[in-house]
Design a protein around this motif. Structure first.
Motif, short mmCIF file in Angstrom:
data_model
loop_
_atom_site.label_atom_id
_atom_site.label_comp_id
_atom_site.label_asym_id
_atom_site.label_seq_id
_atom_site.Cartn_x
_atom_site.Cartn_y
_atom_site.Cartn_z
N ASP A 1 -18.00 11.75 9.89
CA ASP A 1 -19.18 11.49 10.71
C ASP A 1 -20.44 12.15 10.17
N VAL A 2 -20.30 13.05 9.18
CA VAL A 2 -21.49 13.67 8.59
C VAL A 2 -21.63 13.34 7.11
N HIS A 3 -20.71 12.50 6.61
CA HIS A 3 -20.71 12.20 5.18
C HIS A 3 -22.01 11.58 4.70
#
Length: 238
Positions: free
Chosen positions: A73-75
């Motif tokens: 979700d933060v890639h």
């Protein structure tokens, strides 16, 4: 030594390492006097994995051991650190790699029979140089052609613990669908072991090209029309 201290040591080692670490290698961090058992290591690893939902990295187990990776979700934000575009692979290379992964062990001739085109030597060389495939034996027929299979490095790169973790071929419509499932790594300086990225397929639909004809791989028919020249065969896929 208490569990919290073991967790901190393992976490530091995994973040510092440029490659996955097995439980055995992690156990080697401790001396006999410290009395840290295999059970203690397992419990600490489970605790680190349980911490993942609240963090930007997750602890993943692949074929060679454990490693930290950026959470999905933060890639997108972390990927901005890498100024270079992700490596783009041709349809021909992805088809060849997919056939080897799903139908191994398989010969080059069998790959050509399924795809209907000649497999470029550059493709085989590139896959071998990346240590994604290797020769695992030879077919006991005239000429004793080499049999290709995937490697542990292939599993590590594609975030797999074992070949059984490959998505069922029947569920794949386009090779592009593999990207979000495999979470391919990107080379990001010395942090490549913790940043998964997405591979880019040059052309969609590769998996479906061979899924219907895969039953004929093990017994190539005689008198088969020779494969045509692959349009990608003159490329060198670095």
């Amino acid at each position: 030594m208490d569990t919290d201290q073991i967790k901190r040591i393992l976490e530091a080692a995994l973040l510092a390492s440029l490659e996955p670490l097995s439980s055995t290698r992690l156990a080697g961090l401790f001396t006999e006097d410290e009395n840290v058992t295999a059970g203690d290591i397992a419990c600490a690893l489970e605790a680190l994995q349980a911490d993942a939902p609240a963090r930007g990295v997750v602890l993943s187990e692949v074929a060679s051991g454990y490693r930290y990776q950026v959470a999905g979700d933060v890639h997108a934000w972390v990927a901005r650190l890498n100024a270079e575009r992700p490596t783009r692979y041709s349809r021909a290379l992805l088809e060849t790699l997919s056939l080897i992964a799903y139908r191994q062990p398989i010969t080059r001739g069998e790959i050509e029979q399924i795809r209907g085109v000649v497999v470029s030597s550059n493709i085989i060389r590139t896959l071998e140089e990346r240590e994604w495939i290797r020769i695992v034996g030879h077919r006991d027929v005239a000429g004793r052609p080499a049999l290709f299979g995937t490697t542990r490095q292939f599993l590590d790169y594609f975030n797999l613990k074992a070949l059984e973790d490959l998505p069922p071929l029947a569920e794949i419509r386009d090779l592009e669908e593999l990207a979000p499932q495999f979470e391919f790594e990107a080379a990001l300086g010395n942090a490549g072991n913790i940043l998964p990225a997405h591979i880019e397929a040059g052309t969609a639909g590769a998996a479906s090209d061979f899924s219907e004809s895969s039953d004929s791989v093990d017994s190539p028919a005689s008198g088969e029309i020779a494969p045509t020249q692959d349009p990608d065969s003159k490329e060198h896929f670095a």
